[in-house]
Design a protein around this motif. Structure first.
Motif, PDB file in Angstrom:
ATOM      1  N   UNK A 249      53.209  22.647 100.402  1.00 42.88           N
ATOM      2  CA  UNK A 249      53.696  22.554  99.014  1.00 42.88           C
ATOM      3  C   UNK A 249      53.801  23.927  98.371  1.00 42.88           C
ATOM      4  N   UNK A 250      52.887  24.824  98.735  1.00 37.52           N
ATOM      5  CA  UNK A 250      52.958  26.188  98.210  1.00 37.52           C
ATOM      6  C   UNK A 250      54.199  26.898  98.727  1.00 37.52           C
ATOM      7  N   UNK A 251      54.540  26.644  99.981  1.00 36.99           N
ATOM      8  CA  UNK A 251      55.730  27.266 100.560  1.00 36.99           C
ATOM      9  C   UNK A 251      56.995  26.814  99.836  1.00 36.99           C
ATOM     10  N   UNK A 252      57.008  25.585  99.345  1.00 40.43           N
ATOM     11  CA  UNK A 252      58.183  25.068  98.634  1.00 40.43           C
ATOM     12  C   UNK A 252      58.439  25.798  97.320  1.00 40.43           C
ATOM     13  N   UNK A 253      57.450  26.558  96.843  1.00 36.81           N
ATOM     14  CA  UNK A 253      57.613  27.309  95.607  1.00 36.81           C
ATOM     15  C   UNK A 253      58.255  28.670  95.808  1.00 36.81           C
ATOM     16  N   UNK A 254      58.451  29.068  97.059  1.00 39.41           N
ATOM     17  CA  UNK A 254      59.090  30.358  97.328  1.00 39.41           C
ATOM     18  C   UNK A 254      60.522  30.348  96.786  1.00 39.41           C
ATOM     19  N   UNK A 255      60.924  31.359  96.018  1.00 42.11           N
ATOM     20  CA  UNK A 255      62.279  31.397  95.462  1.00 42.11           C
ATOM     21  C   UNK A 255      63.347  31.320  96.546  1.00 42.11           C
ATOM     22  N   UNK A 256      64.279  30.417  96.368  1.00 39.94           N
ATOM     23  CA  UNK A 256      65.397  30.294  97.291  1.00 39.94           C
ATOM     24  C   UNK A 256      65.182  29.312  98.422  1.00 39.94           C
ATOM     25  N   UNK A 257      63.971  28.811  98.598  1.00 41.37           N
ATOM     26  CA  UNK A 257      63.724  27.972  99.772  1.00 41.37           C
ATOM     27  C   UNK A 257      64.395  26.598  99.649  1.00 41.37           C
ATOM     28  N   UNK A 258      64.552  26.088  98.435  1.00 39.75           N
ATOM     29  CA  UNK A 258      65.259  24.820  98.249  1.00 39.75           C
ATOM     30  C   UNK A 258      66.748  25.006  98.534  1.00 39.75           C
ATOM     31  N   UNK A 259      67.311  26.144  98.103  1.00 40.43           N
ATOM     32  CA  UNK A 259      68.708  26.448  98.425  1.00 40.43           C
ATOM     33  C   UNK A 259      68.897  26.566  99.939  1.00 40.43           C
TER      34      UNK A 259
END
Length: 476
Positions: A249-259
């Motif tokens: 879940x912390x990794x999902x907060x990295x900028x751009x990772x959802x894109x």
């Protein structure tokens, strides 16, 4: 040569024999597993000959689910090798692949293939692929990361090149059932030998595991009190499920990772077409089975060329690796759209060369691009997210193509949709660098020589272990 393994003569000077042995073993174990997936297009035609009422949508769904589950089950395999052992997960993967193929060969209902081939073989192939590639990433966190991962994934290309024509020959002589049984035996022999391989220099396929799973591990620490080096013994920590979920879940907060996640979905919605639906498209367009098999072979050759180019030049490109994806998305969009007007064998050969080469490049560079974008600190999680996205794309893509043919009797609508997917992937991946610059965010790499300590302390250490690592890295 710079390396990632510890030597007694100089703890900071290393020879990465272990890393390259793991890379070679990964190449060998990926070859039969992904080769079976790549030749499903040949099996699809044979299935439709035996089951006359089998629609293109359903037949394509069997193959696309196997591809998709191979990628989408990455969160499961990542959690398992973090909790237990890379070697154990890889062995289970090999056995699942073999069991899935043997069970599929005895199937007398197409619906059973959704379980035996799509699910069992799909998960097994992920346990092999994801586990081995993660080991390579740990051993090559910086230098030679593209060269190692791209070389290992050449096994996919070699598998496709060798097993597509082999599947055609075996199916014509023995039928699709015995073809899968032969492939199961080949996968078992190669897989078990590779996973069990333990050279003195590398301690085997899961050399890192063997170090990490010792009851007690030794690391070199500089003591500020005694002003000399001594050995500190720390028990290895196995990451719990709760810790894994929190890290994910912390990794999902990295900028751009959802894109990045969405971009990979749209990219793979179209990338899977040549491996599942291409044979059907060609045979219904008046291309003979022999010529159609040759086109698929050329796709495999192009894929091999693309991965080879990435192996040679991937670490030396003069621009950020993320820009590979919008560049090749444009090329693939154009060549895919041209299939609407394809009416000659020569046109299909050109398509096969271009799409194969582009596919080889974007697939083999995925690991490096993920590492460059989000750093090696959250590599396992960001790589899992990348594979999950790919899995969603390849599960849905062939179904769209098959449904298009079932409704219209042609693949033209599918080609237009695929072109749109490629262009959408272009926009999403182009937005990632902008998003990260706006957030003033930089990927966090491993500290210098921290990856050396991880081999002995364990990749996923406790906070107290990490303090020990920090002390060692700072002192040396």
């Amino acid at each position: 040569m710079e390396s990632d393994s510890y030597t007694k003569e100089n703890p900071l000077r290393v020879k990465n024999t272990k890393g390259w042995v793991i890379t070679a073993c990964t190449f060998l174990i990926i070859l039969p597993v992904t080769g079976v997936l790549s030749c499903y297009g040949v099996i699809l035609v044979e299935l439709q000959h035996e089951y006359k009422d089998l629609s293109d949508t359903k037949a394509g769904w069997i193959g696309s689910l196997a591809f998709g589950i191979m990628f989408a089950s990455s969160p499961l395999s990542t959690g398992l090798f973090k909790r237990y052992s890379h070697r154990l997960v890889a062995i289970i993967g090999v056995l699942m692949c073999c069991a899935g193929l043997v069970a599929s060969s005895f199937a007398y209902s197409v619906n059973f293939l959704f379980f035996s081939y799509s699910l069992v073989f799909g998960i097994g192939s992920n346990f092999v692929d994801n586990t081995s590639l993660h080991l390579i990433g740990v051993h090559f966190p910086r230098k030679n990361s593209a060269r190692a991962t791209c070389f290992a994934t050449l096994g996919w290309s070699v598998g496709a090149l060798s097993m597509n024509p082999l599947a055609e020959i075996l199916c014509s002589k023995y039928g699709w059932r015995w073809t899968w049984r032969i492939f199961a035996a080949f996968t078992f022999v190669v897989g078990i030998l590779v996973v069990a391989f333990e050279p003195r220099t590398a301690h085997g396929f899961s050399a890192l595991d063997d170090d990490c799973k010792k009851p007690e591990t030794e690391i070199m620490v500089v003591s500020t009190d005694e002003k000399k080096r001594s050995l500190a013994r720390k028990p290895n920590h196995q990451q719990t499920t709760t810790e894994y979920i929190k890290t994910f879940m912390k990794a999902l907060q990295a900028p751009g990772i959802i894109l990045w996640f969405m971009g990979n979905i749209f990219l793979n919605l179209s990338l899977i077409f040549p491996f599942v639906n291409m044979m059907k498209f060609m045979t219904t367009s008046g291309i003979s089975k022999a010529n159609a098999a040759m086109v698929l072979l050329v796709v495999g050759v192009g894929d091999f060329i693309g991965r080879f180019l990435s192996t040679v030049f991937g670490d030396h490109i003069w621009f950020p690796s993320i820009y590979i994806y919008p560049i090749f998305s444009v090329i693939m969009a154009g060549i895919t759209c041209s299939l609407v007007f394809a009416n000659t064998y020569a046109h299909l050969i050109v398509y096969a060369i271009v799409i194969g080469t582009c596919t080889g490049i974007v697939n083999s560079m995925l690991f490096k691009a993920t590492m460059d974008l989000f750093g090696s600190k959250i590599l396992a999680e960001s790589w899992t997210i990348s594979l999950l996205a790919a899995g969603i794309g390849v599960m849905v893509g062939p179904t769209v193509a098959g449904l298009s043919y079932d409704i219209t009797g042609k693949f033209n609508i599918a080609f237009f949709i695929s072109t749109g997917f490629f262009l959408t992937a272009l926009v999403l991946t182009l937005a990632i660098p902008y998003c990260q610059r706006k957030a003033d965010w930089r990927p966090e790499p491993m500290k210098k020589n921290e990856h050396v300590i991880q081999e002995t302390v364990g990749i996923f250490a406790t906070p107290k272990d990490e303090e020990l690592v920090d002390h060692y890295v700072t002192a040396v």
